[in-house]
Design a protein around this motif. Sequence first.
Motif, mmCIF file in Angstrom:
data_model
loop_
_atom_site.group_PDB
_atom_site.id
_atom_site.type_symbol
_atom_site.label_atom_id
_atom_site.label_comp_id
_atom_site.label_asym_id
_atom_site.label_seq_id
_atom_site.Cartn_x
_atom_site.Cartn_y
_atom_site.Cartn_z
ATOM 1 N N GLU A 296 34.202 34.321 24.100
ATOM 2 C CA GLU A 296 34.175 34.325 25.567
ATOM 3 C C GLU A 296 34.960 35.543 25.968
ATOM 4 O O GLU A 296 34.684 36.086 27.137
ATOM 5 C CB GLU A 296 34.956 32.960 26.345
ATOM 6 C CG GLU A 296 36.276 33.111 25.740
ATOM 7 C CD GLU A 296 36.544 32.207 24.358
ATOM 8 O OE1 GLU A 296 38.042 31.521 23.948
ATOM 9 O OE2 GLU A 296 35.744 31.984 23.634
ATOM 10 N N ARG A 297 35.764 36.160 25.090
ATOM 11 C CA ARG A 297 36.302 37.558 25.502
ATOM 12 C C ARG A 297 35.289 38.714 25.871
ATOM 13 O O ARG A 297 35.595 39.606 26.320
ATOM 14 C CB ARG A 297 37.223 38.013 24.583
ATOM 15 C CG ARG A 297 38.641 37.037 23.987
ATOM 16 C CD ARG A 297 39.379 37.566 23.072
ATOM 17 N NE ARG A 297 40.766 37.096 23.287
ATOM 18 C CZ ARG A 297 41.605 36.890 22.238
ATOM 19 N NH1 ARG A 297 41.343 37.335 20.983
ATOM 20 N NH2 ARG A 297 42.805 36.398 22.427
ATOM 21 N N LYS B 267 32.826 36.427 29.101
ATOM 22 C CA LYS B 267 33.452 35.761 30.572
ATOM 23 C C LYS B 267 34.040 36.972 31.195
ATOM 24 O O LYS B 267 34.772 38.031 30.888
ATOM 25 C CB LYS B 267 34.671 34.945 30.150
ATOM 26 C CG LYS B 267 35.128 34.329 31.327
ATOM 27 C CD LYS B 267 36.272 33.215 30.979
ATOM 28 C CE LYS B 267 37.131 32.746 32.070
ATOM 29 N NZ LYS B 267 38.167 31.960 31.488
ATOM 30 N N PRO B 268 33.653 37.163 32.375
ATOM 31 C CA PRO B 268 33.908 38.450 33.147
ATOM 32 C C PRO B 268 35.400 38.246 33.638
ATOM 33 O O PRO B 268 36.073 37.117 33.820
ATOM 34 C CB PRO B 268 33.016 38.198 34.597
ATOM 35 C CG PRO B 268 31.976 37.481 34.235
ATOM 36 C CD PRO B 268 32.432 36.335 33.161
ATOM 37 N N GLY B 269 36.029 39.327 33.573
ATOM 38 C CA GLY B 269 37.546 39.521 34.008
ATOM 39 C C GLY B 269 38.366 40.739 33.252
ATOM 40 O O GLY B 269 37.335 41.505 32.832
ATOM 41 N N MET B 270 39.377 40.824 33.672
ATOM 42 C CA MET B 270 40.029 42.075 33.413
ATOM 43 C C MET B 270 40.343 42.171 31.775
ATOM 44 O O MET B 270 40.721 41.313 31.205
ATOM 45 C CB MET B 270 41.382 42.354 33.954
ATOM 46 C CG MET B 270 41.378 42.554 35.257
ATOM 47 S SD MET B 270 40.291 44.182 35.514
ATOM 48 C CE MET B 270 40.454 44.471 37.245
ATOM 49 N N ARG B 271 40.128 43.495 31.428
ATOM 50 C CA ARG B 271 40.290 43.814 29.793
ATOM 51 C C ARG B 271 40.999 45.044 29.765
ATOM 52 O O ARG B 271 41.070 46.003 31.077
ATOM 53 C CB ARG B 271 39.086 44.059 29.102
ATOM 54 C CG ARG B 271 38.015 42.630 28.900
ATOM 55 C CD ARG B 271 38.778 41.363 28.502
ATOM 56 N NE ARG B 271 37.647 40.382 28.321
ATOM 57 C CZ ARG B 271 37.562 39.629 29.035
ATOM 58 N NH1 ARG B 271 38.041 39.922 30.518
ATOM 59 N NH2 ARG B 271 36.404 38.623 29.299
ATOM 60 N N LYS C 4 43.020 49.871 32.456
ATOM 61 C CA LYS C 4 42.407 48.614 32.916
ATOM 62 C C LYS C 4 41.102 48.695 33.366
ATOM 63 O O LYS C 4 40.696 49.894 33.873
ATOM 64 C CB LYS C 4 43.267 48.188 34.264
ATOM 65 C CG LYS C 4 43.337 46.433 34.401
ATOM 66 C CD LYS C 4 44.257 46.305 35.489
ATOM 67 C CE LYS C 4 44.787 44.769 35.736
ATOM 68 N NZ LYS C 4 45.523 44.655 36.646
ATOM 69 N N GLU D 31 37.141 46.439 34.245
ATOM 70 C CA GLU D 31 36.921 44.975 34.515
ATOM 71 C C GLU D 31 35.480 44.580 33.809
ATOM 72 O O GLU D 31 34.567 45.584 33.888
ATOM 73 C CB GLU D 31 36.576 44.645 35.981
ATOM 74 C CG GLU D 31 36.064 43.176 36.237
ATOM 75 C CD GLU D 31 35.893 42.890 37.856
ATOM 76 O OE1 GLU D 31 35.747 41.748 37.954
ATOM 77 O OE2 GLU D 31 36.303 43.765 38.493
ATOM 78 N N LYS E 55 47.940 36.421 26.561
ATOM 79 C CA LYS E 55 46.704 35.908 27.013
ATOM 80 C C LYS E 55 45.903 35.459 25.755
ATOM 81 O O LYS E 55 44.875 35.032 26.087
ATOM 82 C CB LYS E 55 45.717 37.051 27.661
ATOM 83 C CG LYS E 55 46.337 37.752 28.634
ATOM 84 C CD LYS E 55 46.184 36.725 30.182
ATOM 85 C CE LYS E 55 46.757 37.564 31.186
ATOM 86 N NZ LYS E 55 47.570 36.838 32.142
#
Length: 179
Positions: free
Chosen positions: A33-34, A37-41, A52, A54, A94
């Motif tokens: 999922e890393r 799945k959308p989101g901040m990395r 940072k 996205e 996280k």
Amino acid sequence: MINKDEWLIIGLITSCHGINGQVKVKSLSDFEERFLKPGMRWLQKDNEPPSKIELLSGFKQPGKETFIVKFQGINTRNNAEQLKNSKILVKTDKLPKLKKEEFHFLELINLEVKTLENDELKTIGKVINLENEKNNLLVIELFKNQKEVFIPFVKEIVPLIDIKNNFIIISPPNGLLEL
């Protein structure tokens, strides 16, 4: 114990994919999922501070351990080329919750490595890294000669992991420590 202010490398950007800014990522994580799945990395190039970014989308390449991902603001092949060899990071706070007898890589680093010889525990080295090309291998530095050895991270060879007391016990087959 895991330091919550540290970074965990979860993947490496190996190359571009197509002309629309997608990149190919080699996974260093057991958690797909890393990359899906959308989101901040965070990305880190060489020894620069992490920046940072996205993650917009991603998919796993069929039959491979690589992912194709799309980041916000990376829309051309030239943009994607700039990301080549970057590490994809997450903060250690996280980390996903694990089941009993599952461990995060960071928890294993610096654990003492012991063997059971003649009903006596003998400290022989410490865990310094983990390799996970095809199978998980603990990289152990032996105290007697500072040599690095690779130990398969399987229950038969690593029967006990005691995070609280900072050690693991290994039961290597004959000759494995001499390789």
